[in-house]
Write an enzyme that holds these catalytic residues in place. Structure first.
Site, short mmCIF file in Angstrom:
data_model
loop_
_atom_site.label_atom_id
_atom_site.label_comp_id
_atom_site.label_asym_id
_atom_site.label_seq_id
_atom_site.Cartn_x
_atom_site.Cartn_y
_atom_site.Cartn_z
N SER A 251 82.32 49.46 -131.71
CA SER A 251 82.76 48.21 -131.10
C SER A 251 82.25 48.11 -129.67
O SER A 251 81.57 49.00 -129.17
CB SER A 251 84.29 48.15 -131.10
OG SER A 251 84.78 49.02 -130.10
N LYS A 252 82.64 47.02 -129.03
CA LYS A 252 82.24 46.78 -127.64
C LYS A 252 82.56 47.98 -126.76
O LYS A 252 81.85 48.27 -125.81
CB LYS A 252 82.98 45.56 -127.11
CG LYS A 252 82.37 44.25 -127.51
CD LYS A 252 82.57 43.23 -126.38
CE LYS A 252 81.81 41.96 -126.68
NZ LYS A 252 82.53 41.02 -127.53
N ARG A 253 83.66 48.64 -127.06
CA ARG A 253 84.08 49.77 -126.22
C ARG A 253 83.05 50.92 -126.24
O ARG A 253 83.03 51.74 -125.35
CB ARG A 253 85.45 50.29 -126.67
CG ARG A 253 86.58 49.75 -125.79
CD ARG A 253 87.90 50.00 -126.43
NE ARG A 253 88.04 49.16 -127.62
CZ ARG A 253 88.62 49.53 -128.73
NH1 ARG A 253 89.12 50.73 -128.83
NH2 ARG A 253 88.72 48.70 -129.75
#
Ligand code: GLU
Length: 481
Positions: A251-253
């Site tokens: 994900s973006k993280r």
């Protein structure tokens, strides 16, 4: 069977790595089967869809080398087809208008929660009488269109990756909304995802739906829609998700999501495409890890797609990228490196193509990502140097100054210089001063580059000499000790 597959991104963001990997599997399958690869832009979410994302998706697919044979088709241009399908379902009595307000739906869910039940629509408006319907409309309520899902039925399909799949109708959340009616609009203006996808897949004669396993529950619902519309159900293949090192969905993280991010980080298109091919698929010769998309297409099959999630492995991606960089023709690599050098404000040095290609050759074996070119080559630009502490110390070592003065003299007397010429100068100076060759080399590196580490000394020297920078640098180094 004529194979027709599609990639169906929503243009609500840049081309996502997960979408790109799904595109890779679809593309490989299409090419392997002599089939057709279609691009469909699922832009019905008008609030979040943006034309620049569509452009980014198209250019990302092209950059990776995945050309499409048909499309792009846009869902917003196909609203009439969705309306016709919704009307068919209403006419067949397989869909109906539901007038529940958001407050009523909330209350329903709260009650279910309190009773430890999974939230679902309880189908309460499935059998409204005309009178009830008229009353709701008189109240000014707007309706959504719901498709009937019988709790008792079982939906079964043979997934080409996951084998036999089976869903219970009761696990699909009750009758599903397939269209919303915008305020003041008589017709059902806003078809929802599952309906639009099925109508498109039917119209575009999609033979195989290959997509991420996060769509499995949608597949169960979509199969019911195919059947309700009297259409043939395609084959389904659900590919594993891409996971991060902790085993969670990437994900973006994790710092990267889009193909653009990878491009900016210095990965090349063939390496990224190669790596994505391996994210969930194993070649028949499992030792083979480097191949172009065309090579992979020859041996690709859905049977060899894994069920388990595919862990994203940065080391492997780096390794694959380095393989491509190390084996790339110098001229091609130079073209790829130029933008990164320009970005590092080195544009003024890039006009001399033969020199630049020699520089590429010098740094090529040490590149993992294209971005590495800056760190690997920055010591080679310009006629001035910055001496670091270790280099300064080296230059201050007893006897070094006189040795380097002789090297400088030789440089000034030499016209063209190649690696053999460099070696000859070092040999002469070593002999004349009765010192160790290592001392001369180390001191020369300090004096020419300002640091004790860096690319091959002789080749660097040749490059500096071609520009006349070696003499200037040594003069400056000698002046500072
Ligand atoms: N627009 C959907 C997505 O981006 C497509 C899913 C599908 O392939 O049906 O996830």
């Amino acid at each position: 069977m004529t194979v027709r597959v599609r990639i169906a991104p929503s243009p609500t963001g840049n081309l996502h790595i997960g979408t790109a990997r799904t595109a890779v599997f679809n593309w490989l399958f299409a090419r392997n089967q002599g089939g057709t690869f279609i691009l469909r832009v699922e832009d019905t979410d008008t609030e979040r869809s943006r034309p620049e994302y569509t452009e980014n998706i198209k250019s990302g697919l092209e950059w990776l080398g995945m050309t499409w044979d048909e499309g792009p088709f846009f869902q917003t241009q196909r609203l009439d087809q969705y309306k016709a399908a919704i009307q068919t379902l209403l006419d067949k009595g397989l869909a109906y208008r539901c007038y529940c307000t958001p407050a009523e739906l909330d209350e329903m869910r709260e009650k279910q929660k309190a009773n430890n039940q999974a939230p679902r629509y309880d189908n309460r408006h499935r059998n409204l009488t005309d009178e009830e319907r008229n009353a709701f409309e008189a109240e000014g309520r707007t309706a959504v269109i719901r498709f009937k899902i019988d709790d008792g039925q079982q939906i079964i399909w043979q997934d080409l990756v996951r084998g036999k799949m089976s869903w219970q109708g009761s696990d699909l959340g009750g009758d599903m909304v397939i269209a919303r009616t915008p305020e003041g609009d008589e017709a059902f203006g806003q078809p929802l995802y599952n309906l639009a996808v099925v109508v498109d897949d039917v119209d575009m004669q999609i033979s195989h739906v290959i997509r991420g396993e996060d769509h499995i529950a949608n597949t169960a619902k979509q199969i019911l829609l195919y059947e309700a519309l009297g259409a043939a159900v395609p084959e389904f293949a659900h590919t594993p998700l891409i996971l991060n090192q902790d085993g969670r969905k990437l994900s973006k993280r994790d710092g990267v999501t889009s193909v653009d991010d990878f491009r900016k980080m210095g990965f090349t298109a063939p390496a990224l495409a190669n790596y994505m091919t391996l994210l969930g698929w194993t070649a028949p010769d499992s030792t083979q890890e480097i191949f172009t998309l065309d090579e992979a297409a020859k041996v690709f099959s859905l049977e060899r797609v894994n069920k388990a999630g595919a862990k994203f492995d940065w080391d492997k991606l780096d390794w694959i990228n380095s393989q491509y960089l190390h084996h790339m023709p110098v001229s091609e690599l130079t073209d790829l490196l130029v933008p990164y050098l320009e970005e590092a404000d080195l544009g003024e040095y890039l006009g001399d193509r033969p020199w630049l290609e020699s520089l590429t050759e010098l740094v090529q074996p040490s590149l993992t990502r294209l971005t590495d070119v800056v760190a690997e080559s920055e010591l080679l630009f310009g006629n001035t140097i910055e001496l670091d502490e270790k280099a300064t110390k080296q230059l201050q070592t007893e006897g070094v100054a006189t040795v380097l003065q002789d090297v400088l003299k030789a440089i000034q007397e030499t016209g063209e210089l190649d690696v053999d010429g460099c070696k000859a100068i070092i040999k002469d100076v070593t002999k004349a001063h009765g010192v160790k060759k290592g001392l001369v080399m180390k001191s020369l590196r300090a004096g020419l580059m300002g640091k004790l580490q860096g690319p091959d000394l002789m080749q660097s020297w040749v490059l500096l000499h071609q520009k006349g920078w070696d003499g200037d640098r040594l003069t400056q180094a000698l002046g500072s000790i």
